[in-house]
Every structure is written in C-alpha cells, then in structure tokens.
Motif scaffolding. Structure first.
Motif, PDB file in Angstrom:
ATOM      1  N   HIS A  70      -9.649 -63.924  36.558  1.00  0.00           N
ATOM      2  CA  HIS A  70      -9.533 -65.133  36.167  1.00  0.00           C
ATOM      3  C   HIS A  70      -9.707 -65.522  35.047  1.00  0.00           C
ATOM      4  CE1 HIS A  70      -9.015 -69.669  36.908  1.00  0.00           C
ATOM      5  NE2 HIS A  70      -9.806 -69.655  36.109  1.00  0.00           N
ATOM      6  N   LEU A  71     -10.655 -65.247  34.304  1.00  0.00           N
ATOM      7  CA  LEU A  71     -11.265 -65.413  32.960  1.00  0.00           C
ATOM      8  C   LEU A  71     -10.258 -64.595  32.056  1.00  0.00           C
ATOM      9  CD1 LEU A  71     -15.274 -65.404  33.371  1.00  0.00           C
ATOM     10  CD2 LEU A  71     -13.605 -67.534  33.102  1.00  0.00           C
ATOM     11  N   ALA A  72     -10.166 -63.455  32.099  1.00  0.00           N
ATOM     12  CA  ALA A  72      -9.440 -62.712  31.480  1.00  0.00           C
ATOM     13  C   ALA A  72      -7.837 -63.143  31.165  1.00  0.00           C
ATOM     14  CB  ALA A  72      -9.267 -61.302  31.948  1.00  0.00           C
ATOM     15  N   ARG A  73      -7.375 -63.513  32.405  1.00  0.00           N
ATOM     16  CA  ARG A  73      -6.000 -64.316  32.279  1.00  0.00           C
ATOM     17  C   ARG A  73      -6.049 -65.611  31.386  1.00  0.00           C
ATOM     18  NH1 ARG A  73      -6.073 -63.614  38.086  1.00  0.00           N
ATOM     19  NH2 ARG A  73      -6.334 -65.750  38.163  1.00  0.00           N
ATOM     20  N   HIS A  74      -7.266 -66.350  31.376  1.00  0.00           N
ATOM     21  CA  HIS A  74      -7.391 -67.501  30.485  1.00  0.00           C
ATOM     22  C   HIS A  74      -7.932 -67.386  29.048  1.00  0.00           C
ATOM     23  CE1 HIS A  74      -6.879 -69.314  34.319  1.00  0.00           C
ATOM     24  NE2 HIS A  74      -6.663 -70.415  33.662  1.00  0.00           N
ATOM     25  N   GLY A  75      -7.846 -65.798  28.490  1.00  0.00           N
ATOM     26  CA  GLY A  75      -7.925 -65.570  27.231  1.00  0.00           C
ATOM     27  C   GLY A  75      -9.319 -65.013  27.001  1.00  0.00           C
ATOM     28  N   ILE A  76     -10.464 -65.243  27.883  1.00  0.00           N
ATOM     29  CA  ILE A  76     -11.813 -64.878  27.607  1.00  0.00           C
ATOM     30  C   ILE A  76     -12.012 -63.252  27.565  1.00  0.00           C
ATOM     31  CG2 ILE A  76     -14.171 -64.991  28.513  1.00  0.00           C
ATOM     32  CD1 ILE A  76     -12.866 -67.727  27.747  1.00  0.00           C
ATOM     33  N   PRO A  77     -12.545 -63.116  26.602  1.00  0.00           N
ATOM     34  CA  PRO A  77     -12.492 -61.368  26.457  1.00  0.00           C
ATOM     35  C   PRO A  77     -13.801 -60.837  27.219  1.00  0.00           C
ATOM     36  CG  PRO A  77     -13.556 -62.597  24.559  1.00  0.00           C
ATOM     37  CD  PRO A  77     -13.186 -63.490  25.266  1.00  0.00           C
ATOM     38  N   CYS A  78     -13.335 -60.554  28.700  1.00  0.00           N
ATOM     39  CA  CYS A  78     -14.064 -59.732  29.440  1.00  0.00           C
ATOM     40  C   CYS A  78     -13.653 -58.757  30.184  1.00  0.00           C
ATOM     41  CB  CYS A  78     -14.516 -60.997  30.320  1.00  0.00           C
ATOM     42  SG  CYS A  78     -13.167 -61.560  31.676  1.00  0.00           S
ATOM     43  N   CYS A 117     -25.021 -66.475  16.807  1.00  0.00           N
ATOM     44  CA  CYS A 117     -25.156 -67.293  17.495  1.00  0.00           C
ATOM     45  C   CYS A 117     -24.026 -68.579  17.780  1.00  0.00           C
ATOM     46  CB  CYS A 117     -26.311 -68.017  17.366  1.00  0.00           C
ATOM     47  SG  CYS A 117     -27.988 -66.892  17.571  1.00  0.00           S
ATOM     48  N   ARG A 118     -23.469 -68.953  16.535  1.00  0.00           N
ATOM     49  CA  ARG A 118     -22.272 -69.930  16.686  1.00  0.00           C
ATOM     50  C   ARG A 118     -21.121 -69.046  17.455  1.00  0.00           C
ATOM     51  NH1 ARG A 118     -22.306 -70.219  11.499  1.00  0.00           N
ATOM     52  NH2 ARG A 118     -24.020 -71.709  11.338  1.00  0.00           N
ATOM     53  N   GLU A 119     -20.838 -67.866  17.096  1.00  0.00           N
ATOM     54  CA  GLU A 119     -19.718 -67.210  18.036  1.00  0.00           C
ATOM     55  C   GLU A 119     -20.078 -67.455  19.364  1.00  0.00           C
ATOM     56  OE1 GLU A 119     -16.886 -64.642  17.111  1.00  0.00           O
ATOM     57  OE2 GLU A 119     -16.965 -66.268  15.788  1.00  0.00           O
ATOM     58  N   LEU A 120     -21.310 -67.110  19.768  1.00  0.00           N
ATOM     59  CA  LEU A 120     -21.692 -67.207  21.248  1.00  0.00           C
ATOM     60  C   LEU A 120     -21.536 -68.549  21.619  1.00  0.00           C
ATOM     61  CD1 LEU A 120     -23.094 -65.756  23.853  1.00  0.00           C
ATOM     62  CD2 LEU A 120     -25.402 -66.613  22.885  1.00  0.00           C
ATOM     63  N   GLY A 121     -21.843 -69.249  20.923  1.00  0.00           N
ATOM     64  CA  GLY A 121     -21.628 -71.052  21.631  1.00  0.00           C
ATOM     65  C   GLY A 121     -20.289 -71.266  21.854  1.00  0.00           C
ATOM     66  N   PHE A 122     -19.582 -70.727  20.802  1.00  0.00           N
ATOM     67  CA  PHE A 122     -17.989 -71.104  21.028  1.00  0.00           C
ATOM     68  C   PHE A 122     -17.355 -70.449  22.487  1.00  0.00           C
ATOM     69  CE2 PHE A 122     -17.600 -71.781  16.286  1.00  0.00           C
ATOM     70  CZ  PHE A 122     -17.605 -73.190  16.525  1.00  0.00           C
ATOM     71  N   LEU A 123     -17.821 -68.998  22.490  1.00  0.00           N
ATOM     72  CA  LEU A 123     -17.312 -68.227  23.670  1.00  0.00           C
ATOM     73  C   LEU A 123     -17.847 -68.892  24.943  1.00  0.00           C
ATOM     74  CD1 LEU A 123     -15.555 -66.090  24.482  1.00  0.00           C
ATOM     75  CD2 LEU A 123     -17.447 -64.318  24.266  1.00  0.00           C
ATOM     76  N   ALA A 125     -18.962 -71.808  25.641  1.00  0.00           N
ATOM     77  CA  ALA A 125     -18.043 -73.094  26.119  1.00  0.00           C
ATOM     78  C   ALA A 125     -16.817 -72.824  26.411  1.00  0.00           C
ATOM     79  CB  ALA A 125     -18.046 -74.018  24.924  1.00  0.00           C
ATOM     80  N   ARG A 126     -16.070 -71.899  25.762  1.00  0.00           N
ATOM     81  CA  ARG A 126     -14.661 -71.463  26.331  1.00  0.00           C
ATOM     82  C   ARG A 126     -14.768 -70.779  27.878  1.00  0.00           C
ATOM     83  NH1 ARG A 126     -12.661 -67.280  22.562  1.00  0.00           N
ATOM     84  NH2 ARG A 126     -10.736 -67.119  24.224  1.00  0.00           N
ATOM     85  N   LEU A 127     -15.620 -70.190  27.973  1.00  0.00           N
ATOM     86  CA  LEU A 127     -15.941 -69.379  29.465  1.00  0.00           C
ATOM     87  C   LEU A 127     -15.895 -70.446  30.366  1.00  0.00           C
ATOM     88  CD1 LEU A 127     -18.107 -66.323  30.118  1.00  0.00           C
ATOM     89  CD2 LEU A 127     -18.048 -68.164  31.687  1.00  0.00           C
ATOM     90  N   HIS A 128     -17.048 -71.620  30.132  1.00  0.00           N
ATOM     91  CA  HIS A 128     -17.317 -72.575  31.113  1.00  0.00           C
ATOM     92  C   HIS A 128     -15.956 -73.334  31.348  1.00  0.00           C
ATOM     93  CE1 HIS A 128     -21.974 -72.394  30.247  1.00  0.00           C
ATOM     94  NE2 HIS A 128     -21.488 -71.422  31.225  1.00  0.00           N
ATOM     95  N   LEU A 129     -15.303 -73.596  30.238  1.00  0.00           N
ATOM     96  CA  LEU A 129     -14.068 -74.545  30.542  1.00  0.00           C
ATOM     97  C   LEU A 129     -13.102 -73.771  31.242  1.00  0.00           C
ATOM     98  CD1 LEU A 129     -13.924 -76.111  26.891  1.00  0.00           C
ATOM     99  CD2 LEU A 129     -14.688 -77.493  28.946  1.00  0.00           C
ATOM    100  N   HIS A 251     -21.306 -77.478  21.764  1.00  0.00           N
ATOM    101  CA  HIS A 251     -21.231 -78.915  22.014  1.00  0.00           C
ATOM    102  C   HIS A 251     -19.919 -79.214  21.312  1.00  0.00           C
ATOM    103  CE1 HIS A 251     -22.255 -83.023  22.113  1.00  0.00           C
ATOM    104  NE2 HIS A 251     -21.806 -83.311  20.636  1.00  0.00           N
ATOM    105  N   ALA A 252     -19.328 -78.331  20.352  1.00  0.00           N
ATOM    106  CA  ALA A 252     -18.020 -78.791  19.609  1.00  0.00           C
ATOM    107  C   ALA A 252     -16.979 -78.564  20.565  1.00  0.00           C
ATOM    108  CB  ALA A 252     -18.087 -78.002  18.349  1.00  0.00           C
ATOM    109  N   LEU A 253     -16.862 -77.814  21.547  1.00  0.00           N
ATOM    110  CA  LEU A 253     -15.932 -77.436  22.603  1.00  0.00           C
ATOM    111  C   LEU A 253     -16.168 -78.160  24.044  1.00  0.00           C
ATOM    112  CD1 LEU A 253     -14.922 -73.906  21.811  1.00  0.00           C
ATOM    113  CD2 LEU A 253     -13.921 -75.847  20.866  1.00  0.00           C
ATOM    114  N   ARG A 254     -17.739 -78.245  24.243  1.00  0.00           N
ATOM    115  CA  ARG A 254     -17.767 -78.871  25.695  1.00  0.00           C
ATOM    116  C   ARG A 254     -18.985 -79.741  25.368  1.00  0.00           C
ATOM    117  NH1 ARG A 254     -21.298 -80.146  29.480  1.00  0.00           N
ATOM    118  NH2 ARG A 254     -22.471 -78.203  29.549  1.00  0.00           N
ATOM    119  N   PRO A 255     -18.709 -80.809  24.870  1.00  0.00           N
ATOM    120  CA  PRO A 255     -19.796 -81.769  24.574  1.00  0.00           C
ATOM    121  C   PRO A 255     -21.000 -81.817  25.665  1.00  0.00           C
ATOM    122  CG  PRO A 255     -17.876 -82.702  24.030  1.00  0.00           C
ATOM    123  CD  PRO A 255     -17.366 -81.493  24.813  1.00  0.00           C
TER     124      PRO A 255
END
Length: 318
Positions: A70-78, A117-123, A125-129, A251-255
């Motif tokens: 599911h995550l791979a289909r939604h663009g998460i690099p996993c 760490c910034r890269e991790l935060g963005f990713l 948040a994208r994973l959770h969304l 927080h910038a992607l998922r406050p």
C-alpha cells in the motif's frame, strides 16, 4: 548477524521457480536484525531481500506485507513485496513463512545531521498520511500489553534498581491515556539502520515487521530517541537542533495537535521503555540461532532515565 534458518542455493533455486524473477545468481545472509532470517538475493532480473519469519505467525503477516505494498503504491520508498505465480505475497520456505521484497538502494547513516533529520521528518509524515487509507487493523505488537508481559518475563534477571525503574515507568505509563491522539499505521522501529540514504536523499525505509496501529506521535518518539541524540555512543540527551529539524519538517506536512505537544515527554519515555524491554528480552531469553546478534539493553535504560530526568526539546514555536 542473525540467521536462524539456513537456506542453501539449491533450496532457494527450487523455491524461486514459483516466481518470475529470473535465475538465482547470488545469495548472502544480511548482517543485521535479530527477529527474522534475512538474505540478499540477486537474480538475473534484479536484487531482492528474502525474509523468513521466525516469530510472526503466518496469519499476521498479510498486515505487514499489504501495508508495504500500500505504501509503495502511494509513493513511499519502501520495499515492495513480490507476488508469486499464484499472486500471493507469502510463501513457505524450509518450514517458515517467507516473502520476497524489492531491495532498495542506499546505506544507513551512523551520525545523521540536521539535513538527514529533516529528510526523516518529511518522510515519516508522508508515511503516516499515506497510511490513513490502509484498511487493515492490527494493534502495535510491542505496545502496553506486551510491555507488561515482557516485564514479568525479564524480572528474574534484573537487580533491584533496574526493577524499581521498570516498575515505576510501567505505572507512569498506565496513568496516561493517549487514545485521543491522532492514530494510524506506524512503522514503530524506524531506527537509523532501517533508513537508507542515497547521498543526501532518504531513499528508503525498511523492516516494517513491528508495524501496527498506534499514536503517530509514538513513531515520532521512536525516531527521535535514536536519530536525535547528542552522541549515540555517549550522551543520551536529545540534541535541540537535530530534534527541532526533525519535528519542524514533520509538522510542515502533518501538523502536530496541542494534545500531541503535551504528550511528547510521555511518548519519549514510552518509546525508550519499549526498546529497553525488548533488548532485555532478547538478551536474557534468546532463541537458538546459527548466527545471533542482540543489542545492549543498557543503552535504552540510560535513554529512559534521561527522559525521566530532563524536559525534552520541542520544535520552535511560531
């Protein structure tokens, strides 16, 4: 390195006949991990990771494999699970449930800086969304119910100060109800060695086999307790600059909500408790294996004591 179930080239060659991935060229055990048996697999068609599941029952595995798909289909690099000729992600090899997934590029970072760490935060948040639309449900397998059982298992191996700390933290966590925090599928084990960087780019997140549904903030706390330390080898405190880079990006992607801000110290302690307990369990109650590696539990005892004693940093307030 942990290899509980040896696999020969002949055995894997026969097993791969049920997949359209080409002829086997190379098989090598992976020098990390303590839960499952893992191998790098190279075929004429590509590079993969083979996992034989040592503890997880076959009935629970579709949650993890379908979540990765599911995550791979939604663009998460996993890692994306590879279906066999009958369109199933899960098979059986040497008597164990087994799966083949894509192998991602990159390597883990020993000492991530603010950019990582910034890269991790963005990713994260994208994973959770992306996980919000995943329909399956499975409780975090290493959540509070498991903490209480594991604590009783390891109690005979602890001295009085360690047991006092463990007992006090279990009581503290029981006093905090976090059901109102935003929830969804979480990775729950996204340490530095489960993230792969290709240069400055976070190219992949691996090892979803502790995933479950929990507070998203628990996932954030697990990451902070590993990625944002002042010095992973010595100082267990959270580095303010690393922590804020990570939290601000997320927080910038998922406050974050006000409730999450208030719960941050509690979840940092919960994350430290979970990994102190699992490392104690792996050290004192190991399984027989051909090649087995267990992490030092004292690291996360130190992290827990630091989180109890010190107010942790939070992101910059607007």
């Amino acid at each position: 390195m942990s290899v509980y179930t040896p696999v020969s080239k002949a055995q894997l060659t026969a097993w791969l006949q049920n997949y359209s991935v080409g002829a086997l060229e190379r098989l090598e055990p992976i020098k990390s991990g303590i839960e499952n048996t893992n191998y790098f697999v190279t075929t004429a068609q590509g590079r993969y990771v083979l996992t034989l599941f040592e503890r997880l029952p076959a009935a629970e595995l579709p949650f993890y494999l379908n979540l990765m798909a599911h995550l791979a289909r939604h663009g998460i690099p996993c890692p994306a699970p590879i279906a066999d000729l009958s369109d199933a992600y899960l098979g059986t090899l040497n008597g164990k449930p087994a799966a083949l997934v894509t192998r991602l590029p990159g390597k883990s970072l020993e000492r991530p800086g603010e950019a990582a760490c910034r890269e991790l935060g963005f990713l994260l948040a994208r994973l959770h969304l992306a996980g919000r639309s995943y329909p399956a449900y499975q409780e975090n397998p290493r959540g509070p119910r498991w903490w209480r059982a594991a604590a009783q298992d390891v109690r005979p191996f602890l001295d009085a100060p360690a047991w006092k700390l463990l007992e006090a933290e279990l009581e503290f966590q029981a006093q905090h109800r976090l059901s109102d925090l935003p929830r969804g599928p979480v990775h729950a084990d996204l340490f530095r060695d489960n993230a792969l960087f290709d240069g400055a780019r976070l190219a992949g997140v691996i090892d979803f086999y502790f995933a479950g549904v929990d507070c998203w903030l628990f996932d954030v706390a697990v990451c902070a307790n590993d990625w944002c330390l002042v010095d992973p080898g010595q100082e267990r405190g959270l580095d303010p600059a690393l922590t804020r880079a990570f939290l601000d990006a997320y927080h910038a992607l998922r406050p974050f909500t006000p409730l999450e801000r208030d719960a941050w110290p509690v979840l940092l302690r919960a994350a430290a408790l979970r990994f102190w307990l699992s490392r104690l369990h792996d050290l004192h109650l190991p399984r027989a294996g051909e090649l087995v590696h267990a992490h030092d539990p004292e690291h996360f005892r130190d992290v827990l004591e630091m989180r109890v004693a010190t107010v942790p940093p939070w992101m910059e307030q607007p």
